[in-house]
Scaffold this active site. Structure first.
Site, PDB file in Angstrom:
ATOM      1  N   ASP A 252     -10.701 -15.080 -25.950  1.00 51.95           N
ATOM      2  CA  ASP A 252      -9.452 -14.375 -25.686  1.00 51.95           C
ATOM      3  C   ASP A 252      -8.575 -15.134 -24.710  1.00 51.95           C
ATOM      4  O   ASP A 252      -8.909 -16.235 -24.279  1.00 51.95           O
ATOM      5  CB  ASP A 252      -9.683 -12.911 -25.299  1.00 51.95           C
ATOM      6  CG  ASP A 252     -10.789 -12.719 -24.309  1.00 51.95           C
ATOM      7  OD1 ASP A 252     -11.539 -11.755 -24.433  1.00 51.95           O
ATOM      8  OD2 ASP A 252     -10.905 -13.575 -23.404  1.00 51.95           O
ATOM      9  N   LYS A 274      -5.932 -10.506 -26.575  1.00 55.72           N
ATOM     10  CA  LYS A 274      -6.345  -9.527 -25.580  1.00 55.72           C
ATOM     11  C   LYS A 274      -5.991  -9.939 -24.175  1.00 55.72           C
ATOM     12  O   LYS A 274      -6.729 -10.622 -23.494  1.00 55.72           O
ATOM     13  CB  LYS A 274      -7.854  -9.254 -25.637  1.00 55.72           C
ATOM     14  CG  LYS A 274      -8.237  -8.519 -26.870  1.00 55.72           C
ATOM     15  CD  LYS A 274      -9.682  -8.194 -26.846  1.00 55.72           C
ATOM     16  CE  LYS A 274      -9.850  -6.946 -26.068  1.00 55.72           C
ATOM     17  NZ  LYS A 274     -11.049  -6.658 -25.474  1.00 55.72           N
ATOM     18  N   GLY A 306     -15.428 -13.609 -17.241  1.00 52.29           N
ATOM     19  CA  GLY A 306     -16.270 -12.911 -16.269  1.00 52.29           C
ATOM     20  C   GLY A 306     -17.598 -12.515 -16.864  1.00 52.29           C
ATOM     21  O   GLY A 306     -18.288 -13.306 -17.493  1.00 52.29           O
ATOM     22  N   THR A 335     -18.818 -12.200 -12.549  1.00 59.23           N
ATOM     23  CA  THR A 335     -17.651 -11.337 -12.723  1.00 59.23           C
ATOM     24  C   THR A 335     -16.550 -11.732 -11.727  1.00 59.23           C
ATOM     25  O   THR A 335     -16.828 -12.343 -10.689  1.00 59.23           O
ATOM     26  CB  THR A 335     -18.066  -9.854 -12.586  1.00 59.23           C
ATOM     27  OG1 THR A 335     -16.948  -9.059 -12.947  1.00 59.23           O
ATOM     28  CG2 THR A 335     -18.490  -9.501 -11.174  1.00 59.23           C
ATOM     29  N   ALA A 336     -15.302 -11.383 -12.086  1.00 59.87           N
ATOM     30  CA  ALA A 336     -14.164 -11.820 -11.268  1.00 59.87           C
ATOM     31  C   ALA A 336     -14.331 -11.405  -9.799  1.00 59.87           C
ATOM     32  O   ALA A 336     -14.000 -12.175  -8.899  1.00 59.87           O
ATOM     33  CB  ALA A 336     -12.877 -11.236 -11.836  1.00 59.87           C
ATOM     34  N   MET A 387      -7.451  -5.655 -12.774  1.00 62.37           N
ATOM     35  CA  MET A 387      -6.197  -5.317 -13.457  1.00 62.37           C
ATOM     36  C   MET A 387      -5.298  -4.467 -12.555  1.00 62.37           C
ATOM     37  O   MET A 387      -4.700  -3.492 -13.000  1.00 62.37           O
ATOM     38  CB  MET A 387      -6.477  -4.571 -14.777  1.00 62.37           C
ATOM     39  CG  MET A 387      -7.243  -5.428 -15.757  1.00 62.37           C
ATOM     40  SD  MET A 387      -7.989  -4.497 -17.083  1.00 62.37           S
ATOM     41  CE  MET A 387      -9.526  -3.957 -16.370  1.00 62.37           C
TER      42      MET A 387
END
Ligand SMILES: C[S@@+](CC[C@H](N)C(=O)[O-])C[C@H]1O[C@@H](n2cnc3c(N)ncnc32)[C@H](O)[C@@H]1O
Length: 465
Positions: A252, A274, A306, A335-336, A387
């Site tokens: 993505d 995405k 992530g 993960t981020a 986000m």
């Protein structure tokens, strides 16, 4: 100015090569030339003992005199390796005027080609070059590769080379990649690594006959792989291995190009988009596409930014696979929150400031931020918002409304872990304005809590200014 040289692997079997000079450099270059089948002619008043022995064995010829431009006639390559710079320069000019490629031992910039550092395993050669900008770095890399690439890879390459033509004629082109993948990743390669070369040959013959008759087991698989937040160094070994054996990759928008570059070059690449609400393929279509590809016998790499199970919809994607009976593997990724915190020097649970950490999404659901604000707006914990950029204003206001001080520390990490990383540190009161002034548009993570202050002393990562 070009930014890189063009790498090639030269066939020199039967070609004349002139080596001007008989010292250390000539002694280093000549064995590989001979191994490649070149007809080497050395011109030098004196030569090193090793070269003299090679002359005695008729492996090369030697003229015991000063080199003359006429020596170049009929040669493809010229090594100007005398200890006289003026002679090397003159040879370079003469070689070019005769259409031969020249390497000057004393002057990389005035050379037509450079000789890379090499890791060799039988017919397999790994060349490392830096366009002469960092020879000591290429030597280090070579030393690392020497320890990483098992010696038996040479035998594997030899085995594959012996069957290449038979596979080309007997296995249809569209199934050839998958055939070789099964050889390199399965029991046949294991036989080679265990030193059972003849057993491997027999097994490969059987596999070839089966493939020719269309009898090979066609079983696809899906690898749901977390590729980390951006820095390719954060990939796991397992992720890398599966990336290199996939037939098709679904990636993505957040996938860094440097990471995509590590996927097997022959793998088909499908961009499924995405990014927030901009989808190239609907999630349901991505799910069914994976099932279809795996059922057609492909090894499908679903590359996720992530970790696949942290705000990554990994669960939904594999639910459909499980239902369709497709086999899959899941590889966790950094993960981020972990990656960004580490690269920003913000320990998410430093025990003096935070006894817990909460990961939440700052993405609207049905136009609303459905979050439990009283639980998030508490001291003694760190809250990480994925986000969270678009709704940063609302998030900061909601946290203060529910009890956190307006000077409570908060930071936004944009493009975390990459060379473009931007870290914006502030408070709940002023962070939205600071972030609004930041032009970088990459993925952004919000970290809220007293641990943010530790960045002042623990920050270490220096992105490109
Ligand atoms: C759809 S979520 C996917 C999260 C991913 N599964 C993970 O574990 O990191 C995308 C969000 O992750 C965060 N993110 C991912 N990579 C990031 C990075 N390199 N720097 C900052 N935030 C990042 C951003 O908040 C971005 O909007």
């Amino acid at each position: 100015m070009p930014t890189a040289n063009y790498p090639v692997s030269l066939k020199l079997d039967g070609c004349r090569v002139l080596v001007a000079g008989g010292g250390r450099i000539a002694t280093r270059r000549i064995p590989r030339l001979l191994a490649a089948g070149a007809r080497v002619h050395v011109v030098a008043p004196e030569i090193a003992p090793d070269l003299r022995a090679a002359v005695d064995d008729d492996a090369l010829t030697w003229s015991a005199r000063a080199v003359d431009p006429a020596d170049i006639d009929g040669c493809r390559l010229v090594f100007a390796a005398t200890d006289d710079s003026a002679i090397n320069r003159e040879l370079a000019v003469a070689a070019r005027s005769r259409g031969a490629l020249v390497q000057r031992a004393d002057h990389a910039a005035d050379s037509d080609f450079l000789v890379p550092a090499l890791v060799e395993r039988g017919p397999l050669q790994i060349a490392i070059a830096s366009a002469a900008s960092a020879p000591s770095l290429t030597r280090r890399l070579r030393a690392r590769l020497e320890t990483l690439v098992p010696a038996a890879y040479g035998d594997l390459a030899r085995l594959a080379g012996g069957f290449r033509e038979a596979v080309r004629t007997r296995v249809p082109r569209e199934r050839r990649g998958a055939f070789w993948n099964r050889v390199f990743d399965g029991p046949i390669a294991e036989q080679v690594f265990a030193g059972r070369y003849e057993a491997a040959e027999r097994a490969l013959e059987t596999a070839l006959a089966d493939a020719h008759a269309g009898l090979e087991a066609v079983r696809g698989e899906v690898y749901l792989v977390g590729s980390g937040p951006g820095d390719p160094d954060l990939l796991t070994f397992r992720a890398l291995r599966l990336m290199q054996q996939a037939d098709v990759v679904l990636y993505d928008s957040l996938t860094a190009p440097e990471i995509l570059a590590l996927v097997a070059p022959e793998a088909e690449r499908v961009h499924v988009g995405k990014r927030a609400d901009r989808h190239t393929l609907a999630q349901s279509r991505i799910n069914t596409l994976m099932v279809e590809l795996a059922q057609a016998g492909r090894r499908v790499l679903r590359l996720k930014g992530g970790d696949p199970f942290v705000f990554g919809r990994g669960g939904e994607e594999i639910a459909e696979l499980a239902e369709a009976g497709v086999s899959f593997q899941i590889v966790p990724g950094v993960t981020a929150a972990n990656g960004c915190a580490a690269y920003a020097g913000i320990p998410l649970t430093h025990r003096d400031f935070a006894q817990s950490v909460i990961f939440v999404t700052g993405h609207l659901q049905a136009g609303e931020l459905k979050l439990s604000w009283p639980e998030l707006a508490r001291p003694g914990q760190t809250v990480v918002f994925y986000m969270g950029r678009r709704n940063l204003d609302i998030i900061c206001r909601s946290l203060t409304t529910h009890g956190l001080a307006s000077d409570w520390p908060a930071a936004m990490v944009i493009d975390g872990t990459t060379r473009q990383q931007r870290l914006i540190v502030g408070t709940l009161a002023d962070l939205p304005a600071r972030v609004a002034a930041e032009p970088a548009t990459g993925p952004a993570l919000l970290i809220v809590g007293e641990v943010v202050r530790l960045h002042d002393t623990l920050g270490w990562f220096e992105p490109t200014p």
